[in-house]
Write a protein that holds these residues in place. Sequence first.
Motif, PDB file in Angstrom:
ATOM      1  N   TYR A   1      -1.795   5.494  10.238  1.00 17.63           N
ATOM      2  CA  TYR A   1      -1.657   4.087   9.867  1.00 17.63           C
ATOM      3  C   TYR A   1      -2.321   3.145  10.876  1.00 17.63           C
ATOM      4  O   TYR A   1      -2.433   1.957  10.611  1.00 17.63           O
ATOM      5  CB  TYR A   1      -0.177   3.724   9.757  1.00 17.63           C
ATOM      6  CG  TYR A   1       0.509   4.330   8.564  1.00 17.63           C
ATOM      7  CD1 TYR A   1       0.718   3.581   7.419  1.00 17.63           C
ATOM      8  CD2 TYR A   1       0.962   5.643   8.578  1.00 17.63           C
ATOM      9  CE1 TYR A   1       1.357   4.115   6.316  1.00 17.63           C
ATOM     10  CE2 TYR A   1       1.610   6.197   7.479  1.00 17.63           C
ATOM     11  CZ  TYR A   1       1.802   5.431   6.356  1.00 17.63           C
ATOM     12  OH  TYR A   1       2.428   5.969   5.271  1.00 17.63           O
ATOM     13  N   THR A   2      -2.733   3.646  12.007  1.00 22.38           N
ATOM     14  CA  THR A   2      -3.216   2.790  13.094  1.00 22.38           C
ATOM     15  C   THR A   2      -4.357   1.879  12.666  1.00 22.38           C
ATOM     16  O   THR A   2      -4.323   0.672  12.918  1.00 22.38           O
ATOM     17  CB  THR A   2      -3.632   3.641  14.306  1.00 22.38           C
ATOM     18  OG1 THR A   2      -2.522   4.445  14.704  1.00 22.38           O
ATOM     19  CG2 THR A   2      -4.065   2.761  15.461  1.00 22.38           C
ATOM     20  N   ASP A  29      -5.549   6.652  -1.746  1.00 23.50           N
ATOM     21  CA  ASP A  29      -4.453   5.746  -1.400  1.00 23.50           C
ATOM     22  C   ASP A  29      -4.402   4.586  -2.395  1.00 23.50           C
ATOM     23  O   ASP A  29      -5.337   4.374  -3.174  1.00 23.50           O
ATOM     24  CB  ASP A  29      -4.653   5.191   0.019  1.00 23.50           C
ATOM     25  CG  ASP A  29      -4.572   6.286   1.068  1.00 23.50           C
ATOM     26  OD1 ASP A  29      -3.877   7.291   0.847  1.00 23.50           O
ATOM     27  OD2 ASP A  29      -5.210   6.119   2.124  1.00 23.50           O
ATOM     28  N   ASN A  30      -3.310   3.848  -2.369  1.00 26.56           N
ATOM     29  CA  ASN A  30      -3.132   2.688  -3.240  1.00 26.56           C
ATOM     30  C   ASN A  30      -3.061   1.426  -2.400  1.00 26.56           C
ATOM     31  O   ASN A  30      -2.468   1.427  -1.315  1.00 26.56           O
ATOM     32  CB  ASN A  30      -1.850   2.809  -4.062  1.00 26.56           C
ATOM     33  CG  ASN A  30      -1.855   4.032  -4.944  1.00 26.56           C
ATOM     34  OD1 ASN A  30      -2.802   4.262  -5.681  1.00 26.56           O
ATOM     35  ND2 ASN A  30      -0.802   4.824  -4.867  1.00 26.56           N
ATOM     36  N   TYR A  79       0.828  -1.204   0.000  1.00 24.28           N
ATOM     37  CA  TYR A  79       0.000   0.000   0.000  1.00 24.28           C
ATOM     38  C   TYR A  79       0.858   1.248   0.000  1.00 24.28           C
ATOM     39  O   TYR A  79       2.026   1.221   0.404  1.00 24.28           O
ATOM     40  CB  TYR A  79      -0.934   0.025   1.223  1.00 24.28           C
ATOM     41  CG  TYR A  79      -0.182  -0.141   2.526  1.00 24.28           C
ATOM     42  CD1 TYR A  79       0.380   0.951   3.166  1.00 24.28           C
ATOM     43  CD2 TYR A  79       0.000  -1.394   3.078  1.00 24.28           C
ATOM     44  CE1 TYR A  79       1.089   0.800   4.339  1.00 24.28           C
ATOM     45  CE2 TYR A  79       0.716  -1.562   4.252  1.00 24.28           C
ATOM     46  CZ  TYR A  79       1.255  -0.453   4.877  1.00 24.28           C
ATOM     47  OH  TYR A  79       1.972  -0.622   6.034  1.00 24.28           O
ATOM     48  N   ASP A  80       0.282   2.320  -0.471  1.00 26.61           N
ATOM     49  CA  ASP A  80       0.828   3.670  -0.326  1.00 26.61           C
ATOM     50  C   ASP A  80      -0.301   4.532   0.201  1.00 26.61           C
ATOM     51  O   ASP A  80      -1.367   4.611  -0.424  1.00 26.61           O
ATOM     52  CB  ASP A  80       1.299   4.246  -1.668  1.00 26.61           C
ATOM     53  CG  ASP A  80       2.623   3.684  -2.120  1.00 26.61           C
ATOM     54  OD1 ASP A  80       3.502   3.497  -1.266  1.00 26.61           O
ATOM     55  OD2 ASP A  80       2.772   3.448  -3.328  1.00 26.61           O
ATOM     56  N   SER A  91       5.833  -0.673   3.827  1.00 26.10           N
ATOM     57  CA  SER A  91       4.454  -0.694   3.330  1.00 26.10           C
ATOM     58  C   SER A  91       4.109  -2.039   2.697  1.00 26.10           C
ATOM     59  O   SER A  91       3.381  -2.109   1.706  1.00 26.10           O
ATOM     60  CB  SER A  91       4.243   0.426   2.299  1.00 26.10           C
ATOM     61  OG  SER A  91       4.423   1.684   2.894  1.00 26.10           O
ATOM     62  N   TYR A  92       4.646  -3.110   3.268  1.00 26.92           N
ATOM     63  CA  TYR A  92       4.464  -4.445   2.685  1.00 26.92           C
ATOM     64  C   TYR A  92       4.355  -5.478   3.795  1.00 26.92           C
ATOM     65  O   TYR A  92       5.243  -5.594   4.633  1.00 26.92           O
ATOM     66  CB  TYR A  92       5.650  -4.765   1.776  1.00 26.92           C
ATOM     67  CG  TYR A  92       5.416  -5.936   0.865  1.00 26.92           C
ATOM     68  CD1 TYR A  92       4.794  -5.768  -0.359  1.00 26.92           C
ATOM     69  CD2 TYR A  92       5.832  -7.207   1.223  1.00 26.92           C
ATOM     70  CE1 TYR A  92       4.578  -6.834  -1.206  1.00 26.92           C
ATOM     71  CE2 TYR A  92       5.619  -8.279   0.382  1.00 26.92           C
ATOM     72  CZ  TYR A  92       5.003  -8.087  -0.828  1.00 26.92           C
ATOM     73  OH  TYR A  92       4.790  -9.149  -1.661  1.00 26.92           O
TER      74      TYR A  92
END
Length: 95
Positions: free
Chosen positions: A16-17, A60-61, A7-8, A35-36
């Motif tokens: 991010y929580t 977001d991605n 993700y990005d 991010s993995y």
Amino acid sequence: MILSISYDLNKDGQNYTDLYDTIKTAPGYIRAMDSYWFISSAESVKTWSDRLLAVIDKNDNLFIVDITGQSRQGWIGKDVWEWLKKHDPVKSHTY
């Protein structure tokens, strides 16, 4: 099955929580890179995609792939290789 999640989060100051907490609901998980993640779950890629899309922003991605039984190579931490070997042993791997 073993799913890879990448993700990005594109907004500055992103929280991010919720994403991390949701990923950690999987029966097994390990963060391989910033991010993995890899998770172990009987639930489908679609189920996980829907679940994670609910906690990230629309800009977001997110990319999720079922890698169960697939050959793998790379330069990641030994703890990640051990986790993968434990949850989805395959003969072709490098660590």
